[in-house]
Design a protein around this motif. Sequence first.
Motif, PDB file in Angstrom:
ATOM      1  N   SER A  38       9.591  17.259 -22.214  1.00  0.00           N
ATOM      2  CA  SER A  38       8.858  17.481 -23.459  1.00  0.00           C
ATOM      3  C   SER A  38       7.956  18.693 -23.337  1.00  0.00           C
ATOM      4  O   SER A  38       7.368  18.960 -22.291  1.00  0.00           O
ATOM      5  CB  SER A  38       7.998  16.258 -23.800  1.00  0.00           C
ATOM      6  OG  SER A  38       8.815  15.146 -24.026  1.00  0.00           O
ATOM      7  N   ASP A  39       7.865  19.427 -24.438  1.00  0.00           N
ATOM      8  CA  ASP A  39       6.950  20.562 -24.500  1.00  0.00           C
ATOM      9  C   ASP A  39       5.532  20.050 -24.263  1.00  0.00           C
ATOM     10  O   ASP A  39       5.092  19.109 -24.927  1.00  0.00           O
ATOM     11  CB  ASP A  39       7.050  21.208 -25.883  1.00  0.00           C
ATOM     12  CG  ASP A  39       6.265  22.510 -25.970  1.00  0.00           C
ATOM     13  OD1 ASP A  39       6.692  23.394 -26.712  1.00  0.00           O
ATOM     14  OD2 ASP A  39       5.211  22.623 -25.328  1.00  0.00           O
ATOM     15  N   PRO A  40       4.789  20.643 -23.336  1.00  0.00           N
ATOM     16  CA  PRO A  40       3.421  20.165 -23.091  1.00  0.00           C
ATOM     17  C   PRO A  40       2.523  20.266 -24.312  1.00  0.00           C
ATOM     18  O   PRO A  40       1.512  19.584 -24.405  1.00  0.00           O
ATOM     19  CB  PRO A  40       2.918  21.070 -21.959  1.00  0.00           C
ATOM     20  CG  PRO A  40       3.843  22.239 -21.931  1.00  0.00           C
ATOM     21  CD  PRO A  40       5.154  21.746 -22.423  1.00  0.00           C
ATOM     22  N   ASP A  41       2.896  21.107 -25.288  1.00  0.00           N
ATOM     23  CA  ASP A  41       2.095  21.210 -26.503  1.00  0.00           C
ATOM     24  C   ASP A  41       2.197  19.960 -27.359  1.00  0.00           C
ATOM     25  O   ASP A  41       1.438  19.792 -28.309  1.00  0.00           O
ATOM     26  CB  ASP A  41       2.516  22.436 -27.318  1.00  0.00           C
ATOM     27  CG  ASP A  41       1.894  23.717 -26.777  1.00  0.00           C
ATOM     28  OD1 ASP A  41       2.316  24.792 -27.218  1.00  0.00           O
ATOM     29  OD2 ASP A  41       1.002  23.635 -25.917  1.00  0.00           O
ATOM     30  N   ASP A  42       3.142  19.044 -27.051  1.00  0.00           N
ATOM     31  CA  ASP A  42       3.210  17.782 -27.785  1.00  0.00           C
ATOM     32  C   ASP A  42       2.015  16.893 -27.469  1.00  0.00           C
ATOM     33  O   ASP A  42       1.612  16.066 -28.274  1.00  0.00           O
ATOM     34  CB  ASP A  42       4.501  17.026 -27.431  1.00  0.00           C
ATOM     35  CG  ASP A  42       5.720  17.676 -28.063  1.00  0.00           C
ATOM     36  OD1 ASP A  42       5.520  18.522 -28.957  1.00  0.00           O
ATOM     37  OD2 ASP A  42       6.846  17.347 -27.651  1.00  0.00           O
ATOM     38  N   GLU A  43       1.460  17.050 -26.261  1.00  0.00           N
ATOM     39  CA  GLU A  43       0.371  16.172 -25.851  1.00  0.00           C
ATOM     40  C   GLU A  43      -0.866  16.316 -26.733  1.00  0.00           C
ATOM     41  O   GLU A  43      -1.473  15.305 -27.112  1.00  0.00           O
ATOM     42  CB  GLU A  43       0.036  16.427 -24.383  1.00  0.00           C
ATOM     43  CG  GLU A  43      -0.837  15.354 -23.740  1.00  0.00           C
ATOM     44  CD  GLU A  43      -2.315  15.661 -23.894  1.00  0.00           C
ATOM     45  OE1 GLU A  43      -3.117  14.724 -23.812  1.00  0.00           O
ATOM     46  OE2 GLU A  43      -2.650  16.844 -24.119  1.00  0.00           O
ATOM     47  N   PRO A  44      -1.295  17.523 -27.113  1.00  0.00           N
ATOM     48  CA  PRO A  44      -2.426  17.612 -28.040  1.00  0.00           C
ATOM     49  C   PRO A  44      -2.172  16.922 -29.373  1.00  0.00           C
ATOM     50  O   PRO A  44      -3.102  16.368 -29.966  1.00  0.00           O
ATOM     51  CB  PRO A  44      -2.613  19.123 -28.219  1.00  0.00           C
ATOM     52  CG  PRO A  44      -2.097  19.715 -26.958  1.00  0.00           C
ATOM     53  CD  PRO A  44      -0.926  18.860 -26.588  1.00  0.00           C
ATOM     54  N   LEU A  45      -0.927  16.914 -29.854  1.00  0.00           N
ATOM     55  CA  LEU A  45      -0.636  16.226 -31.108  1.00  0.00           C
ATOM     56  C   LEU A  45      -0.792  14.719 -30.951  1.00  0.00           C
ATOM     57  O   LEU A  45      -1.319  14.045 -31.844  1.00  0.00           O
ATOM     58  CB  LEU A  45       0.777  16.574 -31.579  1.00  0.00           C
ATOM     59  CG  LEU A  45       1.185  16.046 -32.961  1.00  0.00           C
ATOM     60  CD1 LEU A  45       0.243  16.557 -34.035  1.00  0.00           C
ATOM     61  CD2 LEU A  45       2.624  16.444 -33.280  1.00  0.00           C
ATOM     62  N   THR A  46      -0.374  14.188 -29.812  1.00  0.00           N
ATOM     63  CA  THR A  46      -0.581  12.760 -29.540  1.00  0.00           C
ATOM     64  C   THR A  46      -2.069  12.439 -29.480  1.00  0.00           C
ATOM     65  O   THR A  46      -2.538  11.448 -30.049  1.00  0.00           O
ATOM     66  CB  THR A  46       0.098  12.372 -28.222  1.00  0.00           C
ATOM     67  OG1 THR A  46       1.490  12.676 -28.298  1.00  0.00           O
ATOM     68  CG2 THR A  46      -0.078  10.890 -27.930  1.00  0.00           C
ATOM     69  N   ARG A  47      -2.820  13.276 -28.778  1.00  0.00           N
ATOM     70  CA  ARG A  47      -4.265  13.073 -28.702  1.00  0.00           C
ATOM     71  C   ARG A  47      -4.901  13.207 -30.076  1.00  0.00           C
ATOM     72  O   ARG A  47      -5.842  12.466 -30.413  1.00  0.00           O
ATOM     73  CB  ARG A  47      -4.892  14.085 -27.736  1.00  0.00           C
ATOM     74  CG  ARG A  47      -4.628  13.811 -26.266  1.00  0.00           C
ATOM     75  CD  ARG A  47      -5.320  14.853 -25.404  1.00  0.00           C
ATOM     76  NE  ARG A  47      -6.765  14.822 -25.584  1.00  0.00           N
ATOM     77  CZ  ARG A  47      -7.549  15.900 -25.475  1.00  0.00           C
ATOM     78  NH1 ARG A  47      -7.022  17.091 -25.200  1.00  0.00           N
ATOM     79  NH2 ARG A  47      -8.845  15.791 -25.627  1.00  0.00           N
ATOM     80  N   ALA A  48      -4.415  14.157 -30.873  1.00  0.00           N
ATOM     81  CA  ALA A  48      -4.984  14.360 -32.206  1.00  0.00           C
ATOM     82  C   ALA A  48      -4.837  13.106 -33.055  1.00  0.00           C
ATOM     83  O   ALA A  48      -5.776  12.692 -33.751  1.00  0.00           O
ATOM     84  CB  ALA A  48      -4.300  15.548 -32.890  1.00  0.00           C
ATOM     85  N   ARG A  49      -3.665  12.483 -32.999  1.00  0.00           N
ATOM     86  CA  ARG A  49      -3.464  11.258 -33.782  1.00  0.00           C
ATOM     87  C   ARG A  49      -4.379  10.142 -33.284  1.00  0.00           C
ATOM     88  O   ARG A  49      -4.895   9.346 -34.081  1.00  0.00           O
ATOM     89  CB  ARG A  49      -1.999  10.834 -33.708  1.00  0.00           C
ATOM     90  CG  ARG A  49      -1.052  11.805 -34.414  1.00  0.00           C
ATOM     91  CD  ARG A  49       0.335  11.197 -34.577  1.00  0.00           C
ATOM     92  NE  ARG A  49       1.204  12.085 -35.334  1.00  0.00           N
ATOM     93  CZ  ARG A  49       2.179  12.820 -34.812  1.00  0.00           C
ATOM     94  NH1 ARG A  49       2.417  12.766 -33.503  1.00  0.00           N
ATOM     95  NH2 ARG A  49       2.929  13.591 -35.569  1.00  0.00           N
ATOM     96  N   ALA A  50      -4.600  10.084 -31.974  1.00  0.00           N
ATOM     97  CA  ALA A  50      -5.485   9.059 -31.421  1.00  0.00           C
ATOM     98  C   ALA A  50      -6.929   9.287 -31.859  1.00  0.00           C
ATOM     99  O   ALA A  50      -7.645   8.348 -32.236  1.00  0.00           O
ATOM    100  CB  ALA A  50      -5.378   9.041 -29.901  1.00  0.00           C
TER     101      ALA A  50
END
Length: 380
Positions: A38-50
């Motif tokens: 997975s693109d590491p930039d996906d992680e900020p989107l997961t954190r953003a939703r949290a």
Amino acid sequence: MADLQDDLHTGTEAGGLDELPVPLAAEAVAPEPYAPVSDPDDEPLTRARAVLAAHPVADGCNGLPRALRSLSWYDLELGESGVATDVPRLREGRVGALLWSLHVPESGDGDGDGDGAVGATLEQLDLVKTVVRAHPEGLRLAYDAGQAIDARNCGRVAVLPGPAGAAALGGRLGILRSLHALGLRVLTLSGVTWAGEAGLTRFGEEVVREMNRLGVVADLSGASAETVRRTFAVSKAPALCTRSAARALRPHPANLPDGLLAELGAAGGLCMVPLTAEQTGPTVRDVADHLDHVRTVAGPHGVGLSGTYDTGTAHPLELGDPSCYPRLVAELLRRGWDEADVALLTWGNFQRVLRAASFTARAAQTRREPSTATIADLDG
């Protein structure tokens, strides 16, 4: 029964935002076909939703009431393709509250004493209440910070009526009181002779004092610099700029120069940056640049968000409707914003302004009777 179930639902705990679930290493799983990491930039989107699950967006301007007038039928809870705003997209974007704009086309009378704007604003207030009543599972009217929190805790989006244009007063303080009794909570101080290029007149200052007494928040987007500064001097409550960005980055007339941004922050006010291509730029990075700049100049307590959806304006790429807020927050997390500052941006700062308006109103009502002043008395 649905309300009871909503009341029993518990939200995400703020302390658990960094502890995202991970697979158990010892668990036996069947081999899977190769897939790229997975693109590491996906992680900020997961954190953003949290983060947004715990601290939802308070949107400073939404034009849905006027947009709905062009539709013969709509269902905002099921989803509505004829507008940008509906309950599914608000929930996907983690929107917890929004101001529904009651602005009407300018009548051209300039002195704010024409009855056309008054009637049109009353019609829109009635429409807001009708729309919310028709969608009880998704929307709930709110008139202060506590009611906004109650709506969110019940799984509804809080709808606060306003801002309306100053012309809606018809130059009469009794109409201001009537609009407040009907639910108006934000008034834009521009487009009338008592709040013009020269600043607030004596009657304009009396309007601000009466707004303080009632708990109506001043919106200074589009107001002249003189009006902005005089409002800071007269008002005992903080003001909003419901759709203003940084003029240093984009020279739009509704955007604020750094001097006014600093004064707004010092006065406890809030600049709610609009998600419009015209004011902030064509990409999500442009919007984030404005948020960075406003936070630097006005301070972390002086910046908020304003989707301006369904107002007839074009929006930046990747921010086409309210469901896209997590993308913007993910961009801020990539830039190093911590979760505490994001929480202020999305929810905390707006709540602070609403609470301050209520506190000021309670204090003013012990000292001040309803004003009977007229334009003729003070400006004639």
